[in-house]
Write a protein that holds these residues in place. Sequence first.
Motif, PDB file in Angstrom:
ATOM      1  N   LEU A  52       0.859  -1.189   0.000  1.00 16.56           N
ATOM      2  CA  LEU A  52       0.000   0.000   0.000  1.00 16.56           C
ATOM      3  C   LEU A  52       0.889   1.231   0.000  1.00 16.56           C
ATOM      4  N   ILE A  53       0.592   2.162  -0.913  1.00 19.82           N
ATOM      5  CA  ILE A  53       1.307   3.436  -0.922  1.00 19.82           C
ATOM      6  C   ILE A  53       0.534   4.393  -0.025  1.00 19.82           C
ATOM      7  N   LEU A  54       1.259   5.011   0.898  1.00 24.34           N
ATOM      8  CA  LEU A  54       0.611   5.870   1.894  1.00 24.34           C
ATOM      9  C   LEU A  54       1.122   7.297   1.779  1.00 24.34           C
ATOM     10  N   GLY A  55       0.188   8.242   1.828  1.00 27.76           N
ATOM     11  CA  GLY A  55       0.574   9.658   1.935  1.00 27.76           C
ATOM     12  C   GLY A  55       0.297  10.083   3.365  1.00 27.76           C
ATOM     13  N   GLY A  56      -0.704  10.962   3.538  1.00 32.73           N
ATOM     14  CA  GLY A  56      -1.064  11.414   4.882  1.00 32.73           C
ATOM     15  C   GLY A  56      -2.168  10.581   5.514  1.00 32.73           C
ATOM     16  N   GLY A  57      -2.679   9.579   4.778  1.00 35.19           N
ATOM     17  CA  GLY A  57      -3.714   8.708   5.331  1.00 35.19           C
ATOM     18  C   GLY A  57      -5.039   9.420   5.589  1.00 35.19           C
ATOM     19  N   SER A  58      -5.332  10.469   4.814  1.00 35.69           N
ATOM     20  CA  SER A  58      -6.569  11.231   5.072  1.00 35.69           C
ATOM     21  C   SER A  58      -7.713  10.859   4.139  1.00 35.69           C
ATOM     22  N   ASN A  59      -7.487   9.861   3.290  1.00 30.70           N
ATOM     23  CA  ASN A  59      -8.575   9.405   2.417  1.00 30.70           C
ATOM     24  C   ASN A  59      -8.616   7.879   2.371  1.00 30.70           C
ATOM     25  N   LEU A  60      -8.310   7.292   3.521  1.00 33.22           N
ATOM     26  CA  LEU A  60      -8.188   5.828   3.591  1.00 33.22           C
ATOM     27  C   LEU A  60      -9.025   5.263   4.729  1.00 33.22           C
ATOM     28  N   ILE A 118      -6.907  21.332   2.993  1.00 32.83           N
ATOM     29  CA  ILE A 118      -7.207  19.929   2.650  1.00 32.83           C
ATOM     30  C   ILE A 118      -6.040  19.108   3.196  1.00 32.83           C
ATOM     31  N   PRO A 119      -6.334  18.132   4.059  1.00 34.05           N
ATOM     32  CA  PRO A 119      -5.230  17.365   4.647  1.00 34.05           C
ATOM     33  C   PRO A 119      -4.526  16.488   3.612  1.00 34.05           C
ATOM     34  N   GLY A 120      -3.387  15.973   3.982  1.00 30.72           N
ATOM     35  CA  GLY A 120      -2.722  14.982   3.141  1.00 30.72           C
ATOM     36  C   GLY A 120      -1.543  15.550   2.369  1.00 30.72           C
ATOM     37  N   SER A 121      -1.051  14.720   1.459  1.00 36.07           N
ATOM     38  CA  SER A 121       0.198  15.018   0.765  1.00 36.07           C
ATOM     39  C   SER A 121      -0.063  15.565  -0.640  1.00 36.07           C
ATOM     40  N   THR A 122       0.959  16.188  -1.191  1.00 36.79           N
ATOM     41  CA  THR A 122       0.877  16.723  -2.561  1.00 36.79           C
ATOM     42  C   THR A 122       0.785  15.586  -3.571  1.00 36.79           C
ATOM     43  N   PRO A 126      -3.365  14.754  -6.978  1.00 40.84           N
ATOM     44  CA  PRO A 126      -3.909  14.486  -8.315  1.00 40.84           C
ATOM     45  C   PRO A 126      -4.714  13.195  -8.393  1.00 40.84           C
ATOM     46  N   ILE A 127      -4.509  12.284  -7.462  1.00 41.54           N
ATOM     47  CA  ILE A 127      -5.144  10.967  -7.577  1.00 41.54           C
ATOM     48  C   ILE A 127      -6.662  11.097  -7.624  1.00 41.54           C
ATOM     49  N   GLN A 128      -7.221  11.895  -6.706  1.00 47.42           N
ATOM     50  CA  GLN A 128      -8.673  12.078  -6.799  1.00 47.42           C
ATOM     51  C   GLN A 128      -8.996  13.515  -7.233  1.00 47.42           C
ATOM     52  N   ASN A 129      -7.989  14.189  -7.845  1.00 50.55           N
ATOM     53  CA  ASN A 129      -8.253  15.541  -8.352  1.00 50.55           C
ATOM     54  C   ASN A 129      -8.942  16.360  -7.264  1.00 50.55           C
ATOM     55  N   ILE A 130      -8.204  16.579  -6.162  1.00 49.69           N
ATOM     56  CA  ILE A 130      -8.830  17.230  -5.003  1.00 49.69           C
ATOM     57  C   ILE A 130      -9.540  18.523  -5.425  1.00 49.69           C
ATOM     58  N   GLY A 131     -10.615  18.802  -4.735  1.00 49.16           N
ATOM     59  CA  GLY A 131     -11.394  19.983  -5.099  1.00 49.16           C
ATOM     60  C   GLY A 131     -12.077  20.574  -3.891  1.00 49.16           C
ATOM     61  N   ALA A 132     -12.268  21.882  -3.934  1.00 48.89           N
ATOM     62  CA  ALA A 132     -13.044  22.557  -2.893  1.00 48.89           C
ATOM     63  C   ALA A 132     -13.302  23.998  -3.319  1.00 48.89           C
ATOM     64  N   ARG A 178      -0.579   1.291  -9.168  1.00 48.61           N
ATOM     65  CA  ARG A 178       0.557   0.894 -10.010  1.00 48.61           C
ATOM     66  C   ARG A 178       1.698   1.929 -10.001  1.00 48.61           C
ATOM     67  N   PHE A 179       1.343   3.212  -9.868  1.00 43.86           N
ATOM     68  CA  PHE A 179       2.358   4.271  -9.965  1.00 43.86           C
ATOM     69  C   PHE A 179       2.553   4.971  -8.627  1.00 43.86           C
ATOM     70  N   ILE A 180       3.806   5.349  -8.364  1.00 38.84           N
ATOM     71  CA  ILE A 180       4.079   6.196  -7.204  1.00 38.84           C
ATOM     72  C   ILE A 180       4.349   7.605  -7.708  1.00 38.84           C
ATOM     73  N   ILE A 181       3.588   8.554  -7.219  1.00 37.96           N
ATOM     74  CA  ILE A 181       3.777   9.941  -7.664  1.00 37.96           C
ATOM     75  C   ILE A 181       4.964  10.528  -6.905  1.00 37.96           C
ATOM     76  N   ALA A 182       6.026  10.806  -7.673  1.00 41.11           N
ATOM     77  CA  ALA A 182       7.250  11.320  -7.052  1.00 41.11           C
ATOM     78  C   ALA A 182       7.176  12.833  -6.909  1.00 41.11           C
ATOM     79  N   VAL A 226     -14.092  28.942   6.865  1.00 40.46           N
ATOM     80  CA  VAL A 226     -15.320  28.204   6.527  1.00 40.46           C
ATOM     81  C   VAL A 226     -15.109  26.717   6.816  1.00 40.46           C
ATOM     82  N   ARG A 227     -13.966  26.190   6.422  1.00 41.09           N
ATOM     83  CA  ARG A 227     -13.709  24.763   6.631  1.00 41.09           C
ATOM     84  C   ARG A 227     -13.690  24.430   8.127  1.00 41.09           C
ATOM     85  N   LYS A 228     -13.034  25.311   8.919  1.00 35.35           N
ATOM     86  CA  LYS A 228     -12.964  25.025  10.362  1.00 35.35           C
ATOM     87  C   LYS A 228     -14.349  25.035  10.997  1.00 35.35           C
TER      88      LYS A 228
HETATM   89  P1  FAD Z   1      -3.823   8.894   1.452  1.00 36.89           P
HETATM   90  O1  FAD Z   1      -5.063   8.925   2.237  1.00 36.89           O
HETATM   91  O2  FAD Z   1      -2.556   8.552   2.179  1.00 36.89           O
HETATM   92  O3  FAD Z   1      -3.954   8.068   0.158  1.00 36.89           O
HETATM   93  C1  FAD Z   1      -5.058   8.241  -0.696  1.00 36.89           C
HETATM   94  C2  FAD Z   1      -4.826   7.390  -1.962  1.00 36.89           C
HETATM   95  O4  FAD Z   1      -3.703   7.894  -2.677  1.00 36.89           O
HETATM   96  C3  FAD Z   1      -4.473   5.932  -1.653  1.00 36.89           C
HETATM   97  O5  FAD Z   1      -5.019   5.132  -2.671  1.00 36.89           O
HETATM   98  C4  FAD Z   1      -2.939   5.913  -1.681  1.00 36.89           C
HETATM   99  O6  FAD Z   1      -2.440   4.627  -2.020  1.00 36.89           O
HETATM  100  C5  FAD Z   1      -2.660   6.906  -2.788  1.00 36.89           C
HETATM  101  N1  FAD Z   1      -1.394   7.659  -2.659  1.00 36.89           N
HETATM  102  C6  FAD Z   1      -1.044   8.525  -1.682  1.00 36.89           C
HETATM  103  N2  FAD Z   1       0.144   9.102  -1.967  1.00 36.89           N
HETATM  104  C7  FAD Z   1       0.553   8.588  -3.147  1.00 36.89           C
HETATM  105  C8  FAD Z   1       1.691   8.779  -3.984  1.00 36.89           C
HETATM  106  N3  FAD Z   1       2.688   9.649  -3.682  1.00 36.89           N
HETATM  107  N4  FAD Z   1       1.773   8.065  -5.133  1.00 36.89           N
HETATM  108  C9  FAD Z   1       0.809   7.177  -5.488  1.00 36.89           C
HETATM  109  N5  FAD Z   1      -0.292   6.943  -4.734  1.00 36.89           N
HETATM  110  C10 FAD Z   1      -0.416   7.650  -3.584  1.00 36.89           C
HETATM  111  N6  FAD Z   1     -10.521  15.923  -0.452  1.00 36.89           N
HETATM  112  C11 FAD Z   1     -10.937  16.799  -1.393  1.00 36.89           C
HETATM  113  O7  FAD Z   1     -10.802  16.531  -2.605  1.00 36.89           O
HETATM  114  N7  FAD Z   1     -11.513  17.981  -1.058  1.00 36.89           N
HETATM  115  C12 FAD Z   1     -11.704  18.352   0.228  1.00 36.89           C
HETATM  116  O8  FAD Z   1     -12.220  19.426   0.494  1.00 36.89           O
HETATM  117  C13 FAD Z   1     -11.273  17.460   1.248  1.00 36.89           C
HETATM  118  N8  FAD Z   1     -11.450  17.764   2.543  1.00 36.89           N
HETATM  119  C14 FAD Z   1     -11.060  16.897   3.510  1.00 36.89           C
HETATM  120  C15 FAD Z   1     -11.244  17.264   4.857  1.00 36.89           C
HETATM  121  C16 FAD Z   1     -10.841  16.413   5.865  1.00 36.89           C
HETATM  122  C17 FAD Z   1     -11.053  16.832   7.306  1.00 36.89           C
HETATM  123  C18 FAD Z   1     -10.234  15.180   5.551  1.00 36.89           C
HETATM  124  C19 FAD Z   1      -9.758  14.265   6.650  1.00 36.89           C
HETATM  125  C20 FAD Z   1     -10.044  14.796   4.224  1.00 36.89           C
HETATM  126  C21 FAD Z   1     -10.460  15.655   3.186  1.00 36.89           C
HETATM  127  N9  FAD Z   1     -10.284  15.336   1.829  1.00 36.89           N
HETATM  128  C22 FAD Z   1     -10.677  16.218   0.855  1.00 36.89           C
HETATM  129  C23 FAD Z   1      -9.710  14.017   1.442  1.00 36.89           C
HETATM  130  C24 FAD Z   1      -8.169  13.965   1.449  1.00 36.89           C
HETATM  131  O9  FAD Z   1      -7.618  14.982   2.230  1.00 36.89           O
HETATM  132  C25 FAD Z   1      -7.582  14.049   0.033  1.00 36.89           C
HETATM  133  O10 FAD Z   1      -8.074  13.008  -0.771  1.00 36.89           O
HETATM  134  C26 FAD Z   1      -6.042  13.991   0.036  1.00 36.89           C
HETATM  135  O11 FAD Z   1      -5.561  14.282  -1.257  1.00 36.89           O
HETATM  136  C27 FAD Z   1      -5.508  12.628   0.482  1.00 36.89           C
HETATM  137  O12 FAD Z   1      -4.126  12.772   0.658  1.00 36.89           O
HETATM  138  P2  FAD Z   1      -3.274  11.755   1.539  1.00 36.89           P
HETATM  139  O13 FAD Z   1      -1.845  12.081   1.340  1.00 36.89           O
HETATM  140  O14 FAD Z   1      -3.764  11.762   2.921  1.00 36.89           O
HETATM  141  O15 FAD Z   1      -3.627  10.396   0.812  1.00 36.89           O
END
Ligand code: FAD
Length: 355
Positions: A52-60, A118-122, A126-132, A178-182, A226-228
């Motif tokens: 499992l590839i882990l970033g900040g664990g905020s979407n798992l 938005i929590p998590g890593s850069t 792009p993986i879920q095309n974060i949006g807000a 399959r891919f690790i985003i560097a 607003v988010r807080k």
């Molecule tokens: P993880 O949870 O660690 O991983 C998510 C997925 O990405 C997994 O499938 C993992 O395998 C993969 N992954 C992680 N890093 C890499 C890498 N370097 N290369 C390849 N694969 C990788 N999302 C929004 O779009 N909009 C919001 O407004 C928003 N608000 C949020 C608010 C809160 C309080 C929380 C907890 C989450 C929110 N999110 C939101 C969801 C989340 O923050 C995003 O999806 C964020 O981009 C996840 O980043 P992460 O590093 O924590 O990913």
Amino acid sequence: MQVSTDTIQSNFSLKDFNTFGLDCTAGAFLRLDNPAELSLLPELISRYENYLILGGGSNLLLPDYFDGLVVQIALDKLQTRESDSDVLVNAGGGLNWHELVAFCVKENYGGIENLALIPGSTGAAPIQNIGAYGVELKDVFVCLNAFDLQTGEYRCFNREEMEFGYRDSVLKGRYKGRFIIADVWLKLTTRDHRINTSYGALAGDLEKKGVENPGISDVFKAVVEVRKSKLPDPGQIGNAGSFFKNPVVDAGTLESIQKKHSDVVFFELQSSGMMYKIPAGWLIERCGFKGKLKGPVGCYEKQALVLVNRGGAKSSDLVTFAGEVQRSVAAEFGIFLEPEVNIVQPENYGDVISL
Ligand code: FAD
Ligand code: EPU
């Protein structure tokens, strides 16, 4: 070069590495902070059942035990190339997204201020095309460099190749895992910023403060406020943001819902005619789940779309509860709620239906 076995930790607790705060143990854990080590991964992961590839664990949503190797991406380079009216920002996959946004706002680089807090890593962005608040990552995305775990080579993905959609991309779809985003390249403005205050709550906050011509720093601050006020802080209450995606329905479905619920909230999609987005939070609230707890899990009292762990929950508690929410919404509205959160090892569960 070899990944030293000393750096791989056995039976590693991921409790502090996922924002749900689930007590997951990983069979093996590696923190990867040197890009040169990427080339060693294909052989390394082949030694384990799963990876499992882990970033900040905020979407798992993690299981109690992950039988395999978890690789946390901690690549943190940052470089910028300014030209006359814009700047190219190249950010390592392991950089904290919000810190990158704050850095850009401080440098007067415009384009991602709406994506503050938005929590998590850069790398995950792009993986879920974060949006807000009216902006998505794809609006500023140029390309990314990814390491292919199948071929052992790097591949560059441009915007078209990413196949971005609403909370979606090719790396969440057919190339998942399959891919690790560097690193990621973004193109931001250094002047004539395109200020976006189209989102109701954002415009309302700025108006309340009497800000008439907001700059990127005003927008940044308003988004944070607003988010807080709406979303739980994962440091206090376990959650992963929106658990489900907002469903998109056609005109016929909307009309039939309106017959019973004349006050249904909806937004017409500009890009595709006669299609409508209905906030999942509204559907879930209407089914009576807002603020409702079942044991340690439930729906947040200020935002029904956010499932919470009030302490001590297991992943199965969340899966069971999410399944109950899905079934209620399907029974009342005939709408299927697709999870936004990545449910790890879904084959172990039968309750939440994941597409
Ligand atoms: P993880 O949870 O660690 O991983 C998510 C997925 O990405 C997994 O499938 C993992 O395998 C993969 N992954 C992680 N890093 C890499 C890498 N370097 N290369 C390849 N694969 C990788 N999302 C929004 O779009 N909009 C919001 O407004 C928003 N608000 C949020 C608010 C809160 C309080 C929380 C907890 C989450 C929110 N999110 C939101 C969801 C989340 O923050 C995003 O999806 C964020 O981009 C996840 O980043 P992460 O590093 O924590 O990913
Ligand atoms: N609503 C309710 N009850 C609720 C929650 C929402 O009726 O309990 C209705 C209200 O009418 C409200 C509307 O839904 O005006 C929209 O709510 P909100 O502004 O909170 O946005 P959302 O649609 O619930 C989406 C994203 C969020 C993103 C915000 C702001 C999804 C799945 N979620 O939420 O992203 O921060 O818009 O742009 O698209 C995430 O992806 O994790 C996430 C938090």
